[in-house]
Design a protein around this motif. Structure first.
Motif, PDB file in Angstrom:
ATOM      1  N   LEU A  67       0.831  -1.203   0.000  1.00 38.42           N
ATOM      2  CA  LEU A  67       0.000   0.000   0.000  1.00 38.42           C
ATOM      3  C   LEU A  67       0.871   1.260   0.000  1.00 38.42           C
ATOM      4  N   VAL A  68       1.863   1.298   0.893  1.00 34.49           N
ATOM      5  CA  VAL A  68       2.744   2.472   0.976  1.00 34.49           C
ATOM      6  C   VAL A  68       3.480   2.681  -0.335  1.00 34.49           C
ATOM      7  N   ARG A  69       4.016   1.598  -0.885  1.00 35.25           N
ATOM      8  CA  ARG A  69       4.750   1.688  -2.143  1.00 35.25           C
ATOM      9  C   ARG A  69       3.862   2.245  -3.264  1.00 35.25           C
ATOM     10  N   SER A  70       2.647   1.735  -3.363  1.00 34.49           N
ATOM     11  CA  SER A  70       1.767   2.166  -4.447  1.00 34.49           C
ATOM     12  C   SER A  70       1.384   3.638  -4.293  1.00 34.49           C
ATOM     13  N   ARG A  71       1.134   4.084  -3.074  1.00 36.67           N
ATOM     14  CA  ARG A  71       0.756   5.485  -2.861  1.00 36.67           C
ATOM     15  C   ARG A  71       1.923   6.423  -3.159  1.00 36.67           C
ATOM     16  N   LEU A  72       3.104   6.068  -2.715  1.00 36.35           N
ATOM     17  CA  LEU A  72       4.262   6.935  -2.955  1.00 36.35           C
ATOM     18  C   LEU A  72       4.596   7.017  -4.444  1.00 36.35           C
ATOM     19  N   LEU A  73       4.547   5.872  -5.118  1.00 31.99           N
ATOM     20  CA  LEU A  73       4.886   5.883  -6.546  1.00 31.99           C
ATOM     21  C   LEU A  73       3.797   6.552  -7.381  1.00 31.99           C
ATOM     22  N   ILE A  81      12.175   3.449  -3.822  1.00 31.84           N
ATOM     23  CA  ILE A  81      11.534   2.918  -2.624  1.00 31.84           C
ATOM     24  C   ILE A  81      12.448   1.857  -2.023  1.00 31.84           C
ATOM     25  N   ILE A  82      12.788   2.020  -0.753  1.00 32.18           N
ATOM     26  CA  ILE A  82      13.580   1.032  -0.020  1.00 32.18           C
ATOM     27  C   ILE A  82      12.705   0.559   1.133  1.00 32.18           C
ATOM     28  N   ASP A  88      13.075  -3.593  -3.659  1.00 26.17           N
ATOM     29  CA  ASP A  88      13.267  -2.157  -3.816  1.00 26.17           C
ATOM     30  C   ASP A  88      12.864  -1.715  -5.213  1.00 26.17           C
ATOM     31  N   HIS A  89      12.429  -0.472  -5.317  1.00 28.74           N
ATOM     32  CA  HIS A  89      12.123   0.143  -6.614  1.00 28.74           C
ATOM     33  C   HIS A  89      13.152   1.229  -6.865  1.00 28.74           C
ATOM     34  N   GLU A  90      13.871   1.140  -7.964  1.00 29.61           N
ATOM     35  CA  GLU A  90      14.928   2.098  -8.285  1.00 29.61           C
ATOM     36  C   GLU A  90      14.374   3.224  -9.144  1.00 29.61           C
TER      37      GLU A  90
END
Length: 278
Positions: A67-73, A81-82, A88-90
């Motif tokens: 959820l956090v990853r999708s909202r930030l991206l 994203i680490i 991780d997403h570079e």
């Protein structure tokens, strides 16, 4: 990762840290509500283990991080994203989000009300903004580099400034233990050596909340080994922006060691930590 909390001025690039902290807060609050609403009564099932059989992860850890990853991206698709639990997403923007979806997972599993969402934004490796939300209580801490630390009460920010410390012999010290048996045994010996020199020791079980507790005066000092960036980034920024000194054994705070104390007693306290063998 390099020193998240270097001394002196740092160029944080074109994105105002205030934008980053407000995004971090919005996402952290949503994530905290998500986890709180889905935590079942009683003890939570463990999905897997990490460094040892006692170092657990739950399905909600993974769902919360996604959820956090999708909202930030969605808001900032070029950022990195680490996260503790996922791949991780570079990105290429120079901004890296450092995420612990549930800091204090064992507390979460047992229903002990000290576990948190921790989100920090680092710009070129330097912590620029951070938010910690206690999922169980709803308490929220925030900080931006050079802009201080605070707690949110609704949308009101109440500054957090580290209180004057007591003498070393009267200090309440927070700590934590590794989940690896050999390291844990060594840490126990170090804590036993420290105990006669301070008021008492507390092991609360969530590093991000421990660091916020130091900032807020609920603890006088802190020491722990084995903290990764997702354990340290947001809470460490809250502590340093509240006026606490943060250090490692012989350099920056990091996996080998994290120490925090008020600058008025930090030299004496850090010396004790080293003498005790942490």
């Amino acid at each position: 990762m390099t020193d998240l909390f270097p001394d002196g001025p740092v160029d944080l690039g074109p994105t105002p840290p205030e934008e980053l902290v407000e995004l971090a807060r919005a996402v952290a609050v949503e994530a905290a509500v998500f986890v709180a609403g889905r935590r079942p009564e009683g003890r939570v099932d463990v999905a897997a283990t990490k460094s040892s059989p006692t170092d657990v992860v739950t399905e909600l850890d993974r769902a919360c991080e996604e959820l956090v990853r999708s909202r930030l991206l969605a808001a900032r698709p070029d950022d990195t994203i680490i996260g503790e639990e996922g791949d991780d997403h570079e990105g290429g923007s120079g901004v890296a989000w450092i995420v612990d979806p549930i800091d204090g997972t064992v507390n979460f599993v047992y229903g002990i009300p000290s576990y948190a969402v921790s989100i920090a934004a680092a710009v070129d490796g330097v912590a620029a903004a951070g938010v910690v939300v206690n999922i169980a209580t709803g308490e929220q801490w925030g900080a931006v580099r050079g802009g201080g630390a605070w707690t949110w009460h609704g949308d009101e920010r109440r500054p957090v400034v580290a209180p004057e410390p007591p003498p070393l012999s009267q200090m309440l010290v927070g700590t934590g233990f590794s989940y690896e048996p050999d390291v844990r045994a060594a840490q126990a010996r170090a804590v036993a050596a420290m105990l006669p020199h301070v008021r008492d020791i507390r092991r609360l079980g969530a590093a991000a909340l421990d660091l916020c507790a130091v900032a807020s005066g609920r603890l006088d000092a802190y020491v722990e080994q084995g903290l990764h960036p997702w354990d340290l980034a947001a809470g460490g920024l809250v502590a340093t922006e509240a006026g606490m000194a943060l250090a490692g054994l012989d350099g920056p705070a990091g996996v080998r060691l994290v120490m925090a104390a008020h600058p008025a007693v930090s030299e004496e306290y850090f010396s004790l930590v080293r003498t005790c063998g942490f």
